[in-house]
Scaffold this motif. Sequence first.
Motif, short mmCIF file in Angstrom:
data_model
loop_
_atom_site.label_atom_id
_atom_site.label_comp_id
_atom_site.label_asym_id
_atom_site.label_seq_id
_atom_site.Cartn_x
_atom_site.Cartn_y
_atom_site.Cartn_z
N ARG A 9 -13.04 3.56 -2.89
CA ARG A 9 -12.32 4.61 -3.59
C ARG A 9 -12.62 5.98 -2.99
NH1 ARG A 9 -10.41 4.16 -8.62
NH2 ARG A 9 -9.42 6.11 -8.00
N TYR A 35 0.58 5.42 2.42
CA TYR A 35 0.98 6.81 2.34
C TYR A 35 -0.25 7.71 2.47
CZ TYR A 35 5.28 5.06 0.13
OH TYR A 35 6.45 4.40 -0.15
N GLN A 37 -1.54 11.48 1.19
CA GLN A 37 -1.23 12.56 0.25
C GLN A 37 -2.22 13.70 0.42
OE1 GLN A 37 -1.53 11.69 -4.03
NE2 GLN A 37 0.33 12.91 -4.37
N LEU A 88 -5.87 11.81 0.38
CA LEU A 88 -5.85 10.62 -0.46
C LEU A 88 -4.90 9.63 0.20
CD1 LEU A 88 -6.70 9.31 -3.21
CD2 LEU A 88 -4.56 10.24 -4.15
N LEU A 90 -2.91 6.26 -0.08
CA LEU A 90 -2.38 5.38 -1.11
C LEU A 90 -1.69 4.18 -0.49
CD1 LEU A 90 -0.83 8.30 -3.09
CD2 LEU A 90 -2.49 6.76 -4.11
N GLN A 103 8.20 -0.35 -5.75
CA GLN A 103 6.81 -0.31 -5.35
C GLN A 103 5.87 0.04 -6.49
OE1 GLN A 103 6.79 2.55 -2.14
NE2 GLN A 103 7.10 0.96 -0.61
N PHE A 105 1.94 1.50 -6.94
CA PHE A 105 0.89 2.16 -6.19
C PHE A 105 -0.50 1.80 -6.68
CE2 PHE A 105 2.75 5.32 -3.33
CZ PHE A 105 4.08 5.36 -3.77
N GLY A 106 -1.44 1.80 -5.74
CA GLY A 106 -2.84 1.69 -6.09
C GLY A 106 -3.41 3.07 -6.39
N PRO A 107 -4.69 3.15 -6.76
CA PRO A 107 -5.30 4.44 -7.12
C PRO A 107 -5.66 5.30 -5.93
CG PRO A 107 -6.90 2.69 -7.29
CD PRO A 107 -5.59 2.02 -6.97
N GLY B 41 -6.51 10.52 -10.86
CA GLY B 41 -7.23 9.33 -10.43
C GLY B 41 -6.36 8.10 -10.25
N LYS B 42 -5.06 8.29 -10.34
CA LYS B 42 -4.15 7.14 -10.20
C LYS B 42 -3.11 7.42 -9.13
CE LYS B 42 -4.56 5.64 -15.02
NZ LYS B 42 -3.80 5.29 -16.26
N GLY B 43 -2.46 6.36 -8.72
CA GLY B 43 -1.38 6.51 -7.77
C GLY B 43 -0.10 6.91 -8.48
N PRO B 44 0.91 7.33 -7.73
CA PRO B 44 2.19 7.70 -8.33
C PRO B 44 2.84 6.53 -9.05
CG PRO B 44 2.05 8.46 -6.06
CD PRO B 44 0.90 7.53 -6.29
N GLN B 45 3.57 6.87 -10.08
CA GLN B 45 4.30 5.87 -10.85
C GLN B 45 5.76 6.26 -10.90
OE1 GLN B 45 2.94 5.69 -14.88
NE2 GLN B 45 4.46 4.22 -15.54
N PHE B 46 6.63 5.35 -10.51
CA PHE B 46 8.08 5.59 -10.56
C PHE B 46 8.51 5.85 -12.01
CE2 PHE B 46 12.47 4.96 -9.34
CZ PHE B 46 13.04 4.41 -10.48
#
Lengths: 114, 116
Positions: A9, A35, A37, A88, A90, A103, A105-107, B41-46
Motif C-alpha cells: 500500500r 493508472y 494519479q 498513487l 491504481l 472497471q 478500482f483497487g485502493p 484511501g480508496k480508488g475511484p468509483q464510477f
Amino acid sequence: KAGVTQTPRYLIKTRGQQVTLSCSPISGHRSVSWYQQTPGQGLQFLFEYFSETQRNKGNFPGRFSGRQFSNSRSEMNVSTLELGDSALYLCASSWGGYRVREQYFGPGTRLTVT
Amino acid sequence: GESVGLHLPTLSVQEGDNSIINCAYSNSASDYFIWYKQESGKGPQFIIDIRSNMDKRQGQRVTVLLNKTVKHLSLQIAATQPGDSAVYFCAETPMYSGGGADGLTFGKGTHLIIQP
C-alpha cells in the motif's frame, strides 16, 4: 466477493532504483488496467492487460512496464525511478470489457521517490 | 493540448443540501463523459456516465447535466449526506476510442466537504 487488492500500500524508494507493484483483480476478472494519479496531472492511464497480453497503452515512457499472469494477477514495474514518479498507482479490473464503466478500482499503492 | 478541468478545488455544503460540482471540457470531439467519486484511501468509483446525445441523466440521488454548447458538465447530488464526502472528478473521451481508458482525459477533482 473480495475487491481489487494492491500490494504494497505504501512504498518509499530512492531515485534510480526500480520498483514492482502488484495487483490482484476481482475473482473472475480477466482485464487489469493501471493508472497513475498525481495532484498535478490527475489520473492518467498507463496500460491494460487482458489474458496476459498488453491490449492498450497510454503515453508513458518505456521505464513503465507491466505484465499479467495466467491467474490474471498483474504487476507493474518502474525502472530508474525519478522524483516525478511519486504518485498513487491504481489498478482496476473488469470481466474483460474494455469500457471504463465496467472497471473496479483497487485502493492504490502510494509510491514516494526520494 | 486539450484537457478537462474543474472550476473549484473545494466545495463545502451543509448536510441535507444539494451539491453541484462543475467540470469544463475543451475537446470538441468528446462525446462520452463520466463522473467518479474517490473517498480517502480508496480508488475511484464510477458514479454515472452520459453520452453527448443526451442533456441529462439521472441516477440514485445524482444527476449529470451536459451542456455541449459551452462544453460544460455538472454533477448534482441531492440531499447530501456525510458519506458523500470525497473527491469527485470527471473524465471525457471520444466514443470512437471505444470508451476505453486509453482515450480518457481525467479532470483533477473537486473535494466535496459536508458540514454537519
